[in-house]
Design a protein around this motif. Structure first.
Motif, short mmCIF file in Angstrom:
data_model
loop_
_atom_site.label_atom_id
_atom_site.label_comp_id
_atom_site.label_asym_id
_atom_site.label_seq_id
_atom_site.Cartn_x
_atom_site.Cartn_y
_atom_site.Cartn_z
N PRO A 1 -10.76 -2.69 33.29
CA PRO A 1 -11.35 -3.33 32.10
C PRO A 1 -12.15 -2.45 31.16
O PRO A 1 -12.57 -2.92 30.10
N THR A 2 -12.43 -1.19 31.50
CA THR A 2 -13.46 -0.44 30.77
C THR A 2 -12.99 0.15 29.44
O THR A 2 -13.81 0.55 28.62
N GLY A 3 -11.67 0.24 29.23
CA GLY A 3 -11.16 0.86 28.01
C GLY A 3 -11.20 2.38 28.02
O GLY A 3 -10.90 3.03 27.01
N ALA A 4 -11.57 2.98 29.16
CA ALA A 4 -11.65 4.44 29.25
C ALA A 4 -10.25 5.05 29.34
O ALA A 4 -9.29 4.40 29.74
N VAL A 5 -10.15 6.33 28.98
CA VAL A 5 -8.90 7.06 29.09
C VAL A 5 -9.12 8.29 29.97
O VAL A 5 -10.26 8.69 30.22
N ALA A 6 -8.03 8.88 30.43
CA ALA A 6 -8.10 10.05 31.30
C ALA A 6 -7.52 11.26 30.60
O ALA A 6 -6.43 11.18 30.01
N THR A 7 -8.20 12.36 30.68
CA THR A 7 -7.70 13.60 30.12
C THR A 7 -6.58 14.16 30.99
O THR A 7 -6.41 13.77 32.15
N LYS A 8 -5.84 15.09 30.43
CA LYS A 8 -4.79 15.74 31.20
C LYS A 8 -5.37 16.46 32.41
O LYS A 8 -4.79 16.46 33.50
N GLU A 9 -6.53 17.07 32.23
CA GLU A 9 -7.17 17.80 33.31
C GLU A 9 -7.56 16.85 34.46
O GLU A 9 -7.41 17.18 35.65
N HIS A 10 -8.06 15.66 34.10
CA HIS A 10 -8.46 14.70 35.13
C HIS A 10 -7.24 14.22 35.91
O HIS A 10 -7.28 14.14 37.15
N LEU A 11 -6.16 13.91 35.20
CA LEU A 11 -4.95 13.45 35.89
C LEU A 11 -4.34 14.57 36.73
O LEU A 11 -3.80 14.32 37.81
N TYR B 1 -18.72 0.48 25.16
CA TYR B 1 -17.82 1.57 25.53
C TYR B 1 -16.39 1.11 25.31
O TYR B 1 -16.10 -0.08 25.19
N GLY B 2 -15.45 2.06 25.31
CA GLY B 2 -14.03 1.72 25.15
C GLY B 2 -13.71 1.29 23.74
O GLY B 2 -14.46 1.56 22.79
N TYR C 1 -9.66 -3.00 24.84
CA TYR C 1 -10.80 -3.63 25.47
C TYR C 1 -12.09 -2.90 25.14
O TYR C 1 -12.13 -1.66 25.10
N VAL C 2 -13.14 -3.70 24.91
CA VAL C 2 -14.48 -3.17 24.69
C VAL C 2 -15.32 -3.58 25.90
O VAL C 2 -15.34 -4.75 26.29
N TRP C 3 -16.00 -2.62 26.49
CA TRP C 3 -16.79 -2.80 27.71
C TRP C 3 -18.26 -2.78 27.30
O TRP C 3 -18.75 -1.77 26.81
N VAL C 4 -18.93 -3.88 27.48
CA VAL C 4 -20.28 -4.07 26.95
C VAL C 4 -21.29 -4.10 28.08
O VAL C 4 -21.09 -4.80 29.09
N GLN C 5 -22.38 -3.36 27.93
CA GLN C 5 -23.47 -3.44 28.90
C GLN C 5 -24.29 -4.68 28.58
O GLN C 5 -24.71 -4.89 27.44
N THR C 6 -24.50 -5.54 29.56
CA THR C 6 -25.22 -6.78 29.30
C THR C 6 -26.69 -6.47 28.97
O THR C 6 -27.30 -5.61 29.60
#
Length: 411
Positions: free
Chosen positions: A188-198, A340-341, A347-352
């Motif tokens: 749910p966070t909307g984050a992406v992964a870099t090539k280095e992370h993958l 975030y995101g 998706y937008v991930w919101v801190q409550t």
């Protein structure tokens, strides 16, 4: 007397989205005049692209003529669709994926659960936390876990917490795991992964003989050219990864149902006697036994996505939802919320705010703004204190929802 699969009894209260529906329905019954805007479940709202509709209409006509009528199709999917997918989605990005390694299905949600049919019960499984609930619940149903603790964490999983502190990218585990669920762009966070992370994940998997189950259902929303769209853009992934994709979010097929799973023929896992077994053969056997294939009409609609008109129309849909995400992100930020995101994902991930729990924030938005989102705790213990808002809705509804929230939190 017939007995049940007792593993179902280990599942927590209810699947996240039915619980949301229950609360919303109760509120709507008590407040019949409330104009509720739903930004919770990730269902699309905009019409199917014209190119897809036209192709499907023609396909229906085909079914009305004996010479063009289609009965049972190939369980793996028609070759003309698989070849277009291989060329456009993989080979164009330098991925060594052949059409014969693609399986057409009725949903990536289904496939991420059904894939467990070909794996043993003793695998150690890693999931991010928060996580798309289907990954966890289907393993519970299959008997791959023990009971859940007070935090909702099931015995038998290796949980990899993701939060703002680690940029929502899971740390490579120090222990050996066998199956690894990764979802990028992340739900749910909307984050992406870099090539280095993958690459680090692929290297880990190859070292330990692990299999990565890579959910790329939202890859079409990636706008940053440096971010990989497929795990197969990573060197060595053919030896350790299965990828799941969907036409649901890029072309609006949530109600039409079409997706795909890629199982490279170079991918193997161990049998009980220690021998290597090709996973492609097992998945092909599973699909041939339990699945009769996606309808001819729907596959013709999916094929049209790859036409010149289809490409333009699906890109327009993606851009529309990304603009929605931008509006949500900017308006919530202006209201003083931390978000975030929503950049390479819908998706937008919101801190409550103010220490509210995820469900308390859900109830507050519903009752004071008549807006529905998704409590982060429903995605796992590490999702507590966060909230997911979906960009899948009309522009009018998104703007109105943000107006209500902004007024409330600026007051």
């Amino acid at each position: 007397m017939a007995t049940i699969n007792d593993h179902y009894l280990k599942l927590k209260a209810g699947y996240l989205f039915p619980e949301i529906a229950r609360r919303v329905n109760a509120f709507a019954e008590a407040n019949p005049d409330a104009k509720i805007i739903r930004l919770g479940i990730g269902d699309v709202t905009e019409p199917l692209p014209e190119a897809c509709r036209t192709a499907m209409i023609q396909a229906v006509e085909d079914m009305g003529d004996r010479s063009t009528f289609k009965g049972y199709g190939p369980e793996q999917g028609y070759a003309w669709l698989r070849e277009k997918i291989a060329a456009h989605d993989f080979q164009s990005r330098g991925c060594d994926i052949d059409a014969s390694e693609i399986f057409i299905s009725d949903g990536s949600k289904c496939d991420t659960g059904n894939i467990l049919d070909i794996f043993g019960k003793d695998n150690k499984i890693a999931v991010t936390d928060p996580v798309y609930p289907v990954y966890v619940d289907t393993n519970v149903m299959a008997g791959h876990t023990g009971p859940a603790n007070d935090r909702g964490e099931y015995e038998g999983f290796v949980y990899l917490p993701i939060s703002a502190d680690n940029d929502f990218t899971a740390q490579i585990p120090s222990e050996k795991v066998d199956l690894i669920y990764l979802c990028f762009p992340n739900n749910p966070t909307g984050a992406v992964a870099t090539k280095e992370h993958l690459q680090a994940w692929v290297d880990y998997a190859r070292t330990h003989g692990s299999i990565i189950l890579f959910d790329a259902a939202y890859e079409a929303f990636i706008t940053d050219p440096a971010i990989p769209h497929s795990i197969y853009e990573i060197e060595g992934a053919r030896e350790c990864a299965i990828e799941f994709r969907s036409f649901s979010k890029n072309a609006g097929f949530t109600g039409t149902r079409c997706a795909l799973t890629v199982v490279p023929k170079t991918l193997t896992a161990k049998a009980a006697d220690g021998s290597d077994v090709e996973l492609w053969k097992l998945w092909n056997r599973r699909q041939s036994t339990k699945f009769n294939g996606v309808s001819y009409v729907v596959q013709r609609g999916a094929e049209a996505v790859y036409s010149e008109a289809g490409q333009a129309q699906t890109q327009a849909l993606i851009s529309f939802y990304l603009e929605n995400a931008k509006i949500i992100r900017e308006q919530l930020t202006a209201a003083g919320l931390k978000v975030y995101g929503g950049v390479n994902a819908p998706y937008v991930w919101v801190q409550t705010p103010n220490g509210l729990s995820s469900w308390d924030f859900f109830d507050k938005l519903l009752q004071t703004c008549n807006v529905v989102g998704t409590p982060g705790s429903g995605f796992g213990a590490a999702g507590e204190g966060y909230f997911r808002i979906s960009a899948f809705n009309s522009r009018e509804n998104v703007e109105e929802a943000m107006r209500r929230i902004t007024e409330k939190f600026k007051a």
